[in-house]
Design a protein around this motif. Structure first.
Motif, PDB file in Angstrom:
ATOM      1  N   VAL A  78       0.924  -1.068  -0.101  1.00  0.00           N
ATOM      2  CA  VAL A  78      -0.055  -0.122   0.148  1.00  0.00           C
ATOM      3  C   VAL A  78       0.852   1.244  -0.096  1.00  0.00           C
ATOM      4  O   VAL A  78       1.494   1.499   1.006  1.00  0.00           O
ATOM      5  N   LEU A  79       0.925   2.283  -1.310  1.00  0.00           N
ATOM      6  CA  LEU A  79       1.061   3.082  -1.502  1.00  0.00           C
ATOM      7  C   LEU A  79       0.858   4.086   0.101  1.00  0.00           C
ATOM      8  O   LEU A  79       0.153   4.531  -0.335  1.00  0.00           O
ATOM      9  N   ALA A  80       2.024   4.612   0.441  1.00  0.00           N
ATOM     10  CA  ALA A  80       1.424   5.698   1.321  1.00  0.00           C
ATOM     11  C   ALA A  80       2.727   6.907   1.738  1.00  0.00           C
ATOM     12  O   ALA A  80       3.550   6.826   2.267  1.00  0.00           O
ATOM     13  N   SER A  81       2.724   8.174   1.316  1.00  0.00           N
ATOM     14  CA  SER A  81       3.069   9.114   1.467  1.00  0.00           C
ATOM     15  C   SER A  81       3.184   9.952   2.159  1.00  0.00           C
ATOM     16  O   SER A  81       2.676  10.424   3.372  1.00  0.00           O
ATOM     17  N   ASN A 232       6.065  15.908   5.375  1.00  0.00           N
ATOM     18  CA  ASN A 232       5.399  14.547   5.643  1.00  0.00           C
ATOM     19  C   ASN A 232       4.564  14.549   5.760  1.00  0.00           C
ATOM     20  O   ASN A 232       3.607  14.716   5.529  1.00  0.00           O
ATOM     21  N   ARG A 233       4.079  16.077   6.955  1.00  0.00           N
ATOM     22  CA  ARG A 233       2.619  15.777   6.759  1.00  0.00           C
ATOM     23  C   ARG A 233       1.570  16.294   5.562  1.00  0.00           C
ATOM     24  O   ARG A 233       0.593  16.112   5.773  1.00  0.00           O
ATOM     25  N   ALA A 234       1.636  17.224   4.810  1.00  0.00           N
ATOM     26  CA  ALA A 234       1.349  17.820   3.722  1.00  0.00           C
ATOM     27  C   ALA A 234       1.090  16.451   3.176  1.00  0.00           C
ATOM     28  O   ALA A 234       0.197  16.164   2.251  1.00  0.00           O
ATOM     29  N   GLN A 235       1.808  15.773   3.201  1.00  0.00           N
ATOM     30  CA  GLN A 235       2.186  14.767   1.542  1.00  0.00           C
ATOM     31  C   GLN A 235       1.627  13.386   2.498  1.00  0.00           C
ATOM     32  O   GLN A 235       0.598  12.955   1.402  1.00  0.00           O
ATOM     33  N   ARG A 236       0.815  13.559   3.661  1.00  0.00           N
ATOM     34  CA  ARG A 236      -0.444  12.393   4.381  1.00  0.00           C
ATOM     35  C   ARG A 236      -1.850  12.839   4.084  1.00  0.00           C
ATOM     36  O   ARG A 236      -2.255  12.219   4.055  1.00  0.00           O
ATOM     37  N   LEU A 237      -1.446  13.780   2.848  1.00  0.00           N
ATOM     38  CA  LEU A 237      -3.033  14.255   2.549  1.00  0.00           C
ATOM     39  C   LEU A 237      -3.227  13.578   1.859  1.00  0.00           C
ATOM     40  O   LEU A 237      -4.487  13.386   1.392  1.00  0.00           O
TER      41      LEU A 237
END
Length: 644
Positions: A78-81, A232-237
Motif C-alpha cells: 500500500v503506497l503511503a506518502s 511529510n504532514r502535507a504528503q499524508r493528505l
C-alpha cells in the motif's frame, strides 16, 4: 521511530518464543534468502498471531526489489506518502481471519512525522543478533531505541508505560553507541541525564527534558526538522493507495439480504484503501417532495445519481482504492425492473456506460421469508421471486460469487473478505493452498485461467516463469500447469549484491514466461530469463494515462519487436482479461468482425462496437482494444535494443 503501542520489550536472547505465523515465517525466510541484512525491530513476543504491525528494518539495498520479494509470498504494498522510509505491505490469512501488516523501514527516524532523522540504521544492522528464525537488535540498541521513542515520539512516559521505560533504562548505559550519538546530537551528558531521570522514577520531569532534547536536535540538524515535518504532514493528505487500478467490488441482492450492512462492515475490516459508493438510483432523498412537483424531476435525480456514482467509482478505482459499490447496473435488467420506455432505455444504457463493471460481484442469497422478516418491505413472495432472478443472473456472470446471507454476519464478512483479497492479492510464490481446497469447480476455474497456453506451439511448457500483478487464483493455476513454476526476478537483489553479470541470464531458465501488467523493467527481466526459442506472453491493457512505457496493446507489440522477438502476435481477450469469452487473433480481420458482431448483440454495447469497427477500418484496432495478450518468441542470438 514509530512504534506500535502493543509491541514494546527489551529482549533477552535465548528466552524468546519462536512460534511464528506461517505467513510471517515466509517473510523471514524470503529476507534471509535475499542475502541482505535485516532485523525485527520489536514485537518478537507477538508473532504467532500478530495483533499489530510486524516492524522490520532492512538495508537500503533491499528496497529496489522489496515489492517483488513480498509479492512472491502474497503480500501487496500500500503506497503511503509522507511516512519517511516506511513501506507497508498487507496480506489476509483467510483460515485465521487475520490481516497481517508489515512495516519496513530502511532509516531510523523519530518524531510523529519522522522529522528527526539519524544515520543509525547501518550500525544497528551490523550489530544485530540471531534469535532462532529471526534477527533482533543488539539489546543495548533496542533499549535506547525504546527510550528515544518514548521521549521524542511521545514526549512523556504514561503510567502504563513506566515498566517498559524502566526495563529499557536498566539495559542501557552511557557507553552505548546510540548514547554517544545522542550526546553528540543533543549535547554532552544528555544520555546520562535521561537514564538518571528514568531510573529515579522522576517521570513527571520527562516532558520538560523531551522539549529540551527536541529543541537542541532541531537546532543542530543540517536539514531543518520542522520543514521536513511540514512536508511529510502535507504528503499524508494524499490518502494511501494501491499501485495501479484497484478492483471494484459490487454487491447485489434483494432488500433485506444485508447489502449495505456487509459493505459498511467491509470498509473498516479491510485495511486496504477503499471507498464506499452508493449506486441506488431511486432511494429516498431530502428533496423528493420538491422533485415530485417538477416535470422530469425524479428522472433527473436518477441521472444525477448515475453520473455521480459512476464517476466516483471510476475515480476511486483509478486512484488505487478498492471500490465498495452498493448496488450495480445489472439491477436494471432483472425481471420487473426493466423500463421499456424511451427514457427508461436511455437511463439504463447510461447506467451500463457510466457505472464500471464490478471486478468482483458478491450476490447475497437468503430465502424470501428471511429477508421480509429482517426489513418488512414488499412481501416474502415478491422477495423470493427477486431472489431467484438474482441467482439466475449470477449464473451468467463469471465474476459473481454467491454468499449464504443466512449465516452469521461475521461469517459472511469473513467469506467476503477472503474473496476480495483473493482478487487483490499478488499471489504466493509457493504451491497455493487454493488447489487443496477440494471443490472440483475450483480446479475447473483455475484451468480456465490457463487458456492462453493454447496460443503457444507447445501446450505443456517444460519450465514456466511468471511475474507482475498476479492474483492468487492465477498463481494457483500456474502451479497446476507446472508445479515448479517460479516468479522471475526473485534472485535479482542477490545477483546485484554479488555483482553478477545480468547478461549471464542470456542462457535462460524458462521456455515460457507469463507476465501480467508488466512494466519495461519486468519485461527486460523476462527477456533475459527465457531461453533462446522460448516464449514470453504479456497480458496487458490500454492506459492512455500511463506516465511511462507503452500505453496501448499495440505499443507492447512494438516493444517485443524492438527487443528482437519474432512471431510477435496480439490476441484480444473479449470482452476483457478477467471475463474472457473469446481470445481473438487481431491479425485476422474476419475473426475480429465475427467477435464484434457477437458483442453488438449484447445490450448497451452498440456504440463501443461502432467505434471498434472504425478503428479496424483505419488499421488502428491494436491500439483500440482494451486488454489482450502479446506474445513473441525469443531469437537464438542476443536480444535487441535496450528498452531503457
Amino acid at each position: 521511530m514509530t512504534v506500535d503501542e502493543g509491541h514494546h520489550s527489551v529482549h533477552e536472547p535465548g528466552l524468546l518464543p519462536t512460534v511464528l505465523h506461517p505467513d510471517v515465517a515466509k517473510v523471514f525466510d524470503a529476507l534471509d534468502g535475499s542475502g541482505l541484512p535485516w532485523l525485527l525491530v520489536r514485537g518478537e513476543h507477538d508473532l504467532a498471531r500478530p495483533s499489530g504491525d510486524v516492524d522490520i528494518l532492512v538495508a537500503r539495498e533491499q528496497l529496489p526489489g522489496l515489492d517483488h520479494l513480498m509479492a512472491g509470498i502474497g503480500f501487496r504494498r500500500v503506497l503511503a506518502s509522507g511516512h519517511g522510509s516506511h513501506r507497508f505491505y498487507f496480506a489476509y490469512a483467510g483460515p485465521d481471519d487475520l490481516w497481517l501488516k508489515l512495516d519496513f523501514v530502511s532509516d531510523i527516524s523519530f518524531g510523529p512525522y519522522q522529522q528527526w532523522r539519524t544515520a543509525l540504521a547501518s550500525g544497528c544492522l551490523s550489530r544485530r543478533v540471531r534469535n532462532g528464525p529471526f534477527w533482533l537488535p543488539d539489546p543495548a540498541d533496542q533499549a535506547w531505541l525504546q527510550l528515544l521513542h518514548l521521549v521524542l515520539d511521545k514526549g512523556e512516559v504514561r503510567p502504563e508505560r513506566v515498566g517498559i521505560a524502566s526495563r529499557a533504562a536498566s539495559a542501557a548505559s552511557t557507553g552505548d553507541v546510540i548514547a554517544e550519538f545522542l550526546d553528540r546530537r543533543v549535547g554532552p551528558g544528555a544520555a546520562g541525564q535521561l537514564l538518571n531521570l528514568v531510573r529515579a522514577g522522576r517521570f513527571d520531569q520527562v516532558p520538560a527534558m523531551a522539549a529540551r532534547m527536541r529543541s537542541a536536535w532541531t537546532m543542530s540538524a543540517q536539514r531543518r526538522p520542522s520543514l521536513l515535518a511540514v512536508a511529510n504532514r502535507a504528503q499524508r493528505l494524499l490518502t494511501p493507495r494501491l499501485r495501479g487500478r484497484a478492483p471494484v467490488v459490487g454487491v447485489m441482492a434483494p432488500d433485506g439480504a444485508g447489502k449495505t450492512t456487509l459493505l459498511r462492515s467491509l470498509g473498516p475490516a479491510v485495511p486496504l484503501p477503499s471507498s464506499y459508493v452508493y449506486m441506488g438510483m431511486w432511494g429516498a432523498g431530502p428533496w423528493d417532495a420538491w422533485l415530485s412537483r417538477i416535470p422530469g424531476g425524479r428522472l433527473g435525480k436518477k441521472v444525477f445519481r448515475l453520473v455521480r456514482g459512476g464517476l466516483a467509482a471510476r475515480y476511486h478505482s483509478l486512484r488505487g482504492r478498492v471500490v465498495l459499490m452498493d448496488r450495480v447496473a445489472y439491477d436494471a435488467v432483472l425481471p420487473g425492473s426493466t423500463d421499456n420506455s424511451v427514457l427508461g432505455r436511455i437511463t439504463n444504457a447510461m447506467a451500463f456506460y457510466l457505472v464500471p463493471d464490478p471486478d468482483v460481484l458478491l450476490v447475497l442469497d437468503a430465502p424470501g421469508e428471511v429477508m421480509f422478516a429482517r426489513k418488512g418491505e414488499h412481501s416474502a413472495e415478491i422477495l423470493e421471486g427477486r431472489r431467484q432472478a438474482y441467482l439466475q443472473l449470477a449464473d451468467s456472470l463469471p465474476q459473481a460469487r454467491v454468499l449464504d446471507a443466512v449465516q452469521p454476519q461475521d461469517e459472511v464478512q469473513r467469506q467476503a473478505t477472503d474473496i476480495v483479497w483473493r482478487h487483490t492479492s499478488p499471489g504466493p510464490a509457493s504451491a497455493p493452498e487454493a488447489g487443496r481446497a477440494g471443490p472440483v469447480e475450483l480446479n475447473l476455474h483455475l484451468w480456465r485461467l490457463l487458456d492462453w497456453r493454447f496460443l503457444l506451439p507447445v501446450v505443456q511448457p517444460r519450465s514456466l516463469g511468471y511475474g507482475g500483478d498476479m492474483g492468487r487464483d492465477m498463481v494457483a493455476a500456474l502451479h497446476l500447469l507446472d508445479p515448479g513454476a517460479a516468479r522471475i526476478g526473485a534472485d535479482r537483489i542477490e545477483a546485484d549484491r554479488i555483482g553478477a553479470d545480468r547478461q549471464s541470464a542470456a542462457a535462460g531458465d524458462f521456455d515460457v514466461v507469463l507476465l501480467s501488467a508488466p512494466d519495461l523493467r519486468l519485461f527486460e527481466e523476462a527477456a533475459a530469463a527465457v531461453e533462446p526459442g522460448g516464449w514470453v506472453c504479456a497480458q496487458v491493457s490500454r492506459s492512455l494515462l500511463r506516465s511511462s512505457g507503452p500505453r496501448t496493446v499495440g505499443g507492447w507489440k512494438r516493444v517485443f519487436e524492438r527487443k528482437g522477438f519474432s512471431d510477435v502476435a496480439i490476441y484480444w481477450h473479449a470482452p476483457n482479461l478477467e471475463r474472457t469469452a473469446r481470445i481473438v487473433p487481431v491479425a485476422s480481420a474476419t475473426a475480429v468482425r465475427d467477435t464484434l458482431s457477437l458483442q453488438e448483440a449484447i445490450r448497451f454495447r452498440r456504440s463501443k462496437v461502432a467505434i471498434a469497427r472504425l478503428a479496424l477500418a483505419l488499421r488502428l484496432f491494436d491500439a483500440a482494444i482494451p486488454e489482450g495478450t502479446v506474445m513473441g518468441r525469443r531469437g537464438d542470438g542476443r536480444n535487441g535494443d535496450d528498452l531503457h
